[in-house]
Design a protein around this motif. Structure first.
Motif, PDB file in Angstrom:
ATOM      1  N   LEU A 152     -13.026   0.939  -2.082  1.00 21.60           N
ATOM      2  CA  LEU A 152     -12.082   2.049  -2.023  1.00 21.60           C
ATOM      3  C   LEU A 152     -13.229   3.441  -1.824  1.00 21.60           C
ATOM      4  N   CYS A 153     -14.558   3.421  -2.635  1.00 22.37           N
ATOM      5  CA  CYS A 153     -15.164   4.448  -2.029  1.00 22.37           C
ATOM      6  C   CYS A 153     -15.632   4.498  -0.773  1.00 22.37           C
ATOM      7  N   ASP A 154     -16.119   3.278  -0.191  1.00 22.51           N
ATOM      8  CA  ASP A 154     -16.597   3.078   0.962  1.00 22.51           C
ATOM      9  C   ASP A 154     -15.540   3.322   2.063  1.00 22.51           C
ATOM     10  N   SER A 155     -14.302   3.247   1.755  1.00 21.08           N
ATOM     11  CA  SER A 155     -13.142   3.500   2.773  1.00 21.08           C
ATOM     12  C   SER A 155     -12.803   5.177   3.004  1.00 21.08           C
ATOM     13  N   ILE A 197       3.629   4.629  -4.859  1.00 24.66           N
ATOM     14  CA  ILE A 197       2.461   4.420  -5.646  1.00 24.66           C
ATOM     15  C   ILE A 197       2.050   3.107  -5.472  1.00 24.66           C
ATOM     16  N   ARG A 198       0.583   2.773  -5.374  1.00 19.76           N
ATOM     17  CA  ARG A 198       0.018   1.510  -5.666  1.00 19.76           C
ATOM     18  C   ARG A 198      -1.041   1.561  -6.946  1.00 19.76           C
ATOM     19  N   ILE A 199      -0.677   0.518  -7.664  1.00 19.31           N
ATOM     20  CA  ILE A 199      -1.660   0.554  -9.023  1.00 19.31           C
ATOM     21  C   ILE A 199      -2.418  -0.797  -9.122  1.00 19.31           C
ATOM     22  N   ASP A 227     -10.973  -8.537  -2.140  1.00 22.68           N
ATOM     23  CA  ASP A 227     -10.486  -8.093  -0.951  1.00 22.68           C
ATOM     24  C   ASP A 227      -8.943  -7.888  -0.729  1.00 22.68           C
ATOM     25  N   GLU A 228      -8.037  -8.885  -1.491  1.00 26.60           N
ATOM     26  CA  GLU A 228      -6.796  -8.637  -1.550  1.00 26.60           C
ATOM     27  C   GLU A 228      -6.157  -7.381  -2.161  1.00 26.60           C
ATOM     28  N   VAL A 229      -7.125  -7.192  -3.341  1.00 27.63           N
ATOM     29  CA  VAL A 229      -6.911  -5.807  -3.970  1.00 27.63           C
ATOM     30  C   VAL A 229      -6.955  -4.639  -3.312  1.00 27.63           C
ATOM     31  N   ALA A 230      -8.383  -4.416  -2.797  1.00 27.91           N
ATOM     32  CA  ALA A 230      -8.669  -3.496  -1.963  1.00 27.91           C
ATOM     33  C   ALA A 230      -7.597  -3.218  -0.492  1.00 27.91           C
ATOM     34  N   GLU A 231      -7.536  -4.495   0.047  1.00 22.01           N
ATOM     35  CA  GLU A 231      -6.539  -4.285   1.274  1.00 22.01           C
ATOM     36  C   GLU A 231      -5.366  -3.714   0.834  1.00 22.01           C
ATOM     37  N   GLY A 232      -4.751  -4.329  -0.262  1.00 18.83           N
ATOM     38  CA  GLY A 232      -3.275  -4.015  -0.737  1.00 18.83           C
ATOM     39  C   GLY A 232      -3.321  -2.313  -1.049  1.00 18.83           C
ATOM     40  N   LEU A 233      -4.368  -1.891  -1.762  1.00 20.05           N
ATOM     41  CA  LEU A 233      -4.397  -0.427  -2.023  1.00 20.05           C
ATOM     42  C   LEU A 233      -4.689   0.451  -0.596  1.00 20.05           C
ATOM     43  N   LEU A 234      -5.285   0.060   0.337  1.00 22.37           N
ATOM     44  CA  LEU A 234      -5.669   0.670   1.424  1.00 22.37           C
ATOM     45  C   LEU A 234      -4.845   0.487   2.479  1.00 22.37           C
ATOM     46  N   LYS A 235      -3.713  -0.518   2.580  1.00 21.49           N
ATOM     47  CA  LYS A 235      -2.867  -0.653   3.755  1.00 21.49           C
ATOM     48  C   LYS A 235      -2.014   0.654   3.876  1.00 21.49           C
TER      49      LYS A 235
END
Length: 88
Positions: A9-12, A42-44, A79-87
């Motif tokens: 998330l920080c890198d994004s 919201i995504r948690i 990766d799945e969590v990060a992608e889900g948060l960033l979509k």
């Protein structure tokens, strides 16, 4: 797991809010939970969706059924969590 998701998330460069302990926030009825519950969509990223919804209910600020996506860091990959948060 949590550190890996946080790093992605920080890198994004995306905006997000990180909390240290959702369970403790619920136990103390932290007002931020009410703000989160009212901030749909919201995504948690936490644990099992039923547990997350239960924590919000315990804090007397139930999450709405629509507009909330809960990603499970106990069973999904970093990766799945990060992608889900960033979509989008």
């Amino acid at each position: 797991m949590k550190d890996g998701v946080l790093a992605k998330l920080c890198d994004s460069g995306a905006g997000f809010e990180s909390v240290a302990d959702l369970c403790e926030m619920a136990a103390h009825r932290d007002e931020r939970l009410k703000a989160f519950a009212e901030s749909t969509p919201i995504r948690i990223a936490a644990c099992f969706p039923r547990v997350v919804r239960g924590l919000f209910r315990q804090a007397e600020c139930s999450l709405p059924e629509d507009g909330v996506e809960i990603l499970n860091m106990r069973v999904q990959t970093i990766d799945e969590v990060a992608e889900g948060l960033l979509k989008a």
